[in-house]
Structures are given as C-alpha cells and as structure tokens.
Scaffold this motif. Structure first.
Motif, PDB file in Angstrom:
ATOM      1  N   TRP A 128      92.093  84.290  -9.847  1.00 29.50           N
ATOM      2  CA  TRP A 128      93.552  84.368 -10.019  1.00 29.50           C
ATOM      3  C   TRP A 128      94.232  82.998 -10.134  1.00 29.50           C
ATOM      4  CZ3 TRP A 128      91.272  88.144  -6.770  1.00 29.50           C
ATOM      5  CH2 TRP A 128      91.337  89.430  -7.301  1.00 29.50           C
ATOM      6  N   LEU A 129      93.450  81.934 -10.099  1.00 29.94           N
ATOM      7  CA  LEU A 129      94.025  80.601 -10.277  1.00 29.94           C
ATOM      8  C   LEU A 129      94.259  80.328 -11.760  1.00 29.94           C
ATOM      9  CD1 LEU A 129      91.822  78.498  -7.816  1.00 29.94           C
ATOM     10  CD2 LEU A 129      94.134  79.371  -7.441  1.00 29.94           C
ATOM     11  N   SER A 130      95.142  79.392 -12.050  1.00 30.89           N
ATOM     12  CA  SER A 130      95.398  79.041 -13.444  1.00 30.89           C
ATOM     13  C   SER A 130      94.182  78.319 -14.025  1.00 30.89           C
ATOM     14  CB  SER A 130      96.651  78.172 -13.562  1.00 30.89           C
ATOM     15  OG  SER A 130      96.497  76.988 -12.808  1.00 30.89           O
ATOM     16  N   GLU A 131      94.007  78.487 -15.333  1.00 35.05           N
ATOM     17  CA  GLU A 131      92.843  77.913 -15.999  1.00 35.05           C
ATOM     18  C   GLU A 131      93.159  76.565 -16.618  1.00 35.05           C
ATOM     19  OE1 GLU A 131      90.684  80.326 -18.755  1.00 35.05           O
ATOM     20  OE2 GLU A 131      90.190  81.805 -17.236  1.00 35.05           O
ATOM     21  N   ASP A 132      92.131  75.759 -16.708  1.00 34.85           N
ATOM     22  CA  ASP A 132      92.216  74.461 -17.351  1.00 34.85           C
ATOM     23  C   ASP A 132      90.881  74.216 -18.026  1.00 34.85           C
ATOM     24  OD1 ASP A 132      93.137  71.929 -18.083  1.00 34.85           O
ATOM     25  OD2 ASP A 132      94.115  71.647 -16.149  1.00 34.85           O
ATOM     26  N   GLN A 133      90.782  73.119 -18.742  1.00 34.98           N
ATOM     27  CA  GLN A 133      89.511  72.791 -19.373  1.00 34.98           C
ATOM     28  C   GLN A 133      89.334  71.284 -19.462  1.00 34.98           C
ATOM     29  OE1 GLN A 133      89.381  74.488 -23.263  1.00 34.98           O
ATOM     30  NE2 GLN A 133      91.314  73.604 -23.908  1.00 34.98           N
ATOM     31  N   ILE A 134      88.079  70.895 -19.610  1.00 37.07           N
ATOM     32  CA  ILE A 134      87.737  69.496 -19.831  1.00 37.07           C
ATOM     33  C   ILE A 134      86.938  69.456 -21.123  1.00 37.07           C
ATOM     34  CG2 ILE A 134      86.390  67.526 -19.003  1.00 37.07           C
ATOM     35  CD1 ILE A 134      87.037  68.399 -16.153  1.00 37.07           C
ATOM     36  N   ALA A 135      87.422  68.686 -22.076  1.00 39.90           N
ATOM     37  CA  ALA A 135      86.766  68.595 -23.382  1.00 39.90           C
ATOM     38  C   ALA A 135      85.614  67.589 -23.333  1.00 39.90           C
ATOM     39  CB  ALA A 135      87.775  68.181 -24.445  1.00 39.90           C
ATOM     40  N   VAL A 136      84.629  67.811 -24.189  1.00 36.42           N
ATOM     41  CA  VAL A 136      83.503  66.901 -24.312  1.00 36.42           C
ATOM     42  C   VAL A 136      84.023  65.513 -24.693  1.00 36.42           C
ATOM     43  CG1 VAL A 136      81.434  66.366 -25.671  1.00 36.42           C
ATOM     44  CG2 VAL A 136      81.874  68.696 -24.958  1.00 36.42           C
ATOM     45  N   GLY A 137      83.496  64.501 -24.043  1.00 37.07           N
ATOM     46  CA  GLY A 137      83.866  63.129 -24.359  1.00 37.07           C
ATOM     47  C   GLY A 137      85.092  62.605 -23.629  1.00 37.07           C
ATOM     48  N   SER A 138      85.744  63.445 -22.811  1.00 42.36           N
ATOM     49  CA  SER A 138      86.959  62.999 -22.117  1.00 42.36           C
ATOM     50  C   SER A 138      86.684  62.401 -20.739  1.00 42.36           C
ATOM     51  CB  SER A 138      87.947  64.157 -21.987  1.00 42.36           C
ATOM     52  OG  SER A 138      87.413  65.165 -21.159  1.00 42.36           O
ATOM     53  N   ILE A 139      85.435  62.467 -20.277  1.00 44.87           N
ATOM     54  CA  ILE A 139      85.075  61.963 -18.954  1.00 44.87           C
ATOM     55  C   ILE A 139      84.340  60.626 -19.089  1.00 44.87           C
ATOM     56  CG2 ILE A 139      83.728  62.424 -16.866  1.00 44.87           C
ATOM     57  CD1 ILE A 139      86.244  64.173 -17.188  1.00 44.87           C
ATOM     58  N   ALA A 140      84.807  59.630 -18.332  1.00 46.26           N
ATOM     59  CA  ALA A 140      84.216  58.292 -18.381  1.00 46.26           C
ATOM     60  C   ALA A 140      83.116  58.097 -17.341  1.00 46.26           C
ATOM     61  CB  ALA A 140      85.296  57.232 -18.197  1.00 46.26           C
ATOM     62  N   THR A 141      83.314  58.651 -16.119  1.00 44.74           N
ATOM     63  CA  THR A 141      82.304  58.495 -15.069  1.00 44.74           C
ATOM     64  C   THR A 141      82.136  59.789 -14.279  1.00 44.74           C
ATOM     65  OG1 THR A 141      83.867  57.732 -13.378  1.00 44.74           O
ATOM     66  CG2 THR A 141      82.831  56.036 -14.752  1.00 44.74           C
ATOM     67  N   VAL A 142      80.933  59.976 -13.761  1.00 46.61           N
ATOM     68  CA  VAL A 142      80.589  61.119 -12.905  1.00 46.61           C
ATOM     69  C   VAL A 142      79.933  60.566 -11.642  1.00 46.61           C
ATOM     70  CG1 VAL A 142      79.124  63.152 -12.657  1.00 46.61           C
ATOM     71  CG2 VAL A 142      80.217  62.678 -14.851  1.00 46.61           C
ATOM     72  N   GLU A 143      80.447  60.977 -10.487  1.00 46.17           N
ATOM     73  CA  GLU A 143      79.859  60.581  -9.205  1.00 46.17           C
ATOM     74  C   GLU A 143      79.739  61.826  -8.333  1.00 46.17           C
ATOM     75  OE1 GLU A 143      82.089  57.357  -7.250  1.00 46.17           O
ATOM     76  OE2 GLU A 143      83.246  57.287  -9.110  1.00 46.17           O
ATOM     77  N   THR A 144      78.615  61.962  -7.631  1.00 40.80           N
ATOM     78  CA  THR A 144      78.517  63.062  -6.677  1.00 40.80           C
ATOM     79  C   THR A 144      79.428  62.747  -5.493  1.00 40.80           C
ATOM     80  OG1 THR A 144      76.619  62.103  -5.554  1.00 40.80           O
ATOM     81  CG2 THR A 144      76.152  63.669  -7.321  1.00 40.80           C
ATOM     82  N   ALA A 145      80.061  63.764  -4.965  1.00 39.99           N
ATOM     83  CA  ALA A 145      81.012  63.566  -3.871  1.00 39.99           C
ATOM     84  C   ALA A 145      80.557  64.214  -2.570  1.00 39.99           C
ATOM     85  CB  ALA A 145      82.381  64.124  -4.275  1.00 39.99           C
ATOM     86  N   ASN A 146      79.450  64.970  -2.597  1.00 39.17           N
ATOM     87  CA  ASN A 146      78.984  65.625  -1.373  1.00 39.17           C
ATOM     88  C   ASN A 146      78.794  64.623  -0.247  1.00 39.17           C
ATOM     89  OD1 ASN A 146      78.866  67.965  -2.852  1.00 39.17           O
ATOM     90  ND2 ASN A 146      76.658  67.899  -3.149  1.00 39.17           N
ATOM     91  N   ASP A 147      78.121  63.517  -0.537  1.00 32.83           N
ATOM     92  CA  ASP A 147      77.822  62.528   0.492  1.00 32.83           C
ATOM     93  C   ASP A 147      79.073  61.811   0.978  1.00 32.83           C
ATOM     94  OD1 ASP A 147      75.188  63.253   0.174  1.00 32.83           O
ATOM     95  OD2 ASP A 147      74.718  61.606  -1.180  1.00 32.83           O
TER      96      ASP A 147
END
Length: 188
Positions: A74-93
């Motif tokens: 029931w939350l509003s939807e969003d999207q992330i397009a290919v190529g729009s992300i510069a960095t990825v980091e795991t956040a669990n730790d």
C-alpha cells in the motif's frame, strides 16, 4: 498509509529490544498464566518453561516484521533507472552496532518506568530519522540494506532481497517509498 507504515516499521524495529527487556525482567508467559481453584486448591492451568516464553516472544517479533512486508503493497511506488546510481554500499554492518546498543539499553535499565521513557525516546528518534528503520529480523527473511548514492550525490537506503554489486546495473521498477530517503522492494 506511509505514516502508518513508518509507525509500524519503527515499532517492529524496536520490538526485539522490548522482548529482551521482558526476558531480563522475567516477565514470562508463566507469570501471565491462569490459576484455577479446584476443591480449595489453586492449580496452574498452563505451565511453560522460560525458554518457551522466549520462543513465543521471538515468533511474535518475526510475525510482526512479516506483517510489515505484507503492508508494503500500500506504499507509493517509485523506481530507479539503470545507470542512475553512482555507488552501492552494504549497510547491514553500519546499522547493526546501533541496533545492538538498544539491547544494552534494555539490559541496563532497572525499572519499567525508565524503560518506557527510554523506549519512547528511541521510538521518536527513529520515527523522525531519515534512514533508520533497520530491523535485523529482515535479515532472516533474506532482505539486505544498501546505501545507494545517485549521480546527483543523493544517498538513500534500499531494503531488498537483491544482491547489489555493480552501481550501473542497479534497477528497480516497483520500489516502495517509506520516506524520501528509505525504500523497500515489493518484488519477491
């Protein structure tokens, strides 16, 4: 729906802390058991060992977190397009030490009044934070927490079952918005 979901997610993220406090204070299901009187003698209707209370508390935490995954739709939807992300980091730790701090608070608080006050303050801070909805029970369900930085420098948190490694390949079509900085996937 987003406000209700944020309240629920905040509650679920702290519920495990509450159960740690209950076990520490010996608030067990046995103490909530029903006594019946039969021929002038009081008898315990239900007897459960201490570990049964712990198991039932943990199952309750898991079920509440599972419900939060159902409410995602029931939350509003969003999207992330290919190529729009510069960095990825795991956040669990990054989140886990803060969460473990809540356990130490639950173990060190001496009375229920102080615990309710501290729990309420932590609840308020988490609710109004931009990205702190970490719940380690999500890890049991296979979800991971990632910090994603887009090409404009905006840093967000995405909770997903996907394994994200290569920033230029990150793509989501049905991303659910918890707030402007925290998202969860609805894809299974």
């Amino acid at each position: 729906m987003n406000v209700f979901y944020k309240l629920w997610l905040t509650f679920c993220s702290l519920l495990l802390t509450m159960t740690v406090y209950l076990v520490k204070e010996d608030v067990l299901l046995n103490s909530l058991s029903i006594y019946v009187e039969h021929e002038g003698v009081k008898q315990l209707l239900i007897f459960l060992p201490k570990y049964a209370s712990c198991v039932i508390y943990f199952i309750t935490v898991v079920c509440c977190t599972g419900l939060s995954m159902v409410l995602v739709r029931w939350l509003s939807e969003d999207q992330i397009a290919v190529g729009s992300i510069a960095t990825v980091e795991t956040a669990n730790d990054a989140f886990l030490p803060s969460y473990l701090g809540y356990f130490f608070v639950a173990l060190s608080v001496g009375d229920s009044g102080t615990f309710i006050y501290v729990f309420s303050m932590i609840f308020i801070f988490i609710f109004f934070s931009k990205i702190s909805y970490f719940n380690p029970v999500f890890l049991i369900f296979g979800y991971k927490f990632f910090h994603l930085t887009d090409n404009s420098g905006l840093k967000i948190v995405v909770i997903t079952k996907k394994e994200l490694k290569v920033p230029c390949e990150v793509e989501f079509y049905k991303l659910k918005r918890i707030n402007n900085y925290t998202f969860i996937t609805s894809e299974q």
